[in-house]
Scaffold this motif. Structure first.
Motif: not given
Length: 90
Positions: A52-78
């Protein structure tokens, strides 16, 4: 129930991210859960930002795409955590 889903998502995403990221990452089960939850927020926020081009604090959901996004985010956090905690060899 939403908090329980975040804990489960954090455990799954943190464990996968720690397995993928090279090198040793400390922390036990609690550190893995927190890393995954932070990764879910980082990944979810970056996903919304790129869509969307806007920065909002949002968590991904407990689904396969949500887990993939969360793993990518966790790799960035590491990566960022290792960057901040890097000891200088003098």
């Amino acid at each position: 129930m939403n908090i329980l889903a975040w804990i489960v998502l954090g455990l799954i995403a943190g464990a996968i991210a720690k397995a993928i990221y090279p090198g040793y990452q400390g922390g036990g089960i609690l550190g893995t859960i927190l890393l995954g939850i932070i990764g879910a927020f980082v990944g979810g926020s970056l996903g919304v930002f790129f869509n969307t081009g806007t920065l909002t604090l949002t968590a991904s959901t407990l689904s396969v795409p949500g887990i993939l996004v969360a793993v990518l985010g966790a790799i960035v956090a590491i990566f960022l955590w290792n960057l901040l905690n890097r000891s200088s060899a003098v």
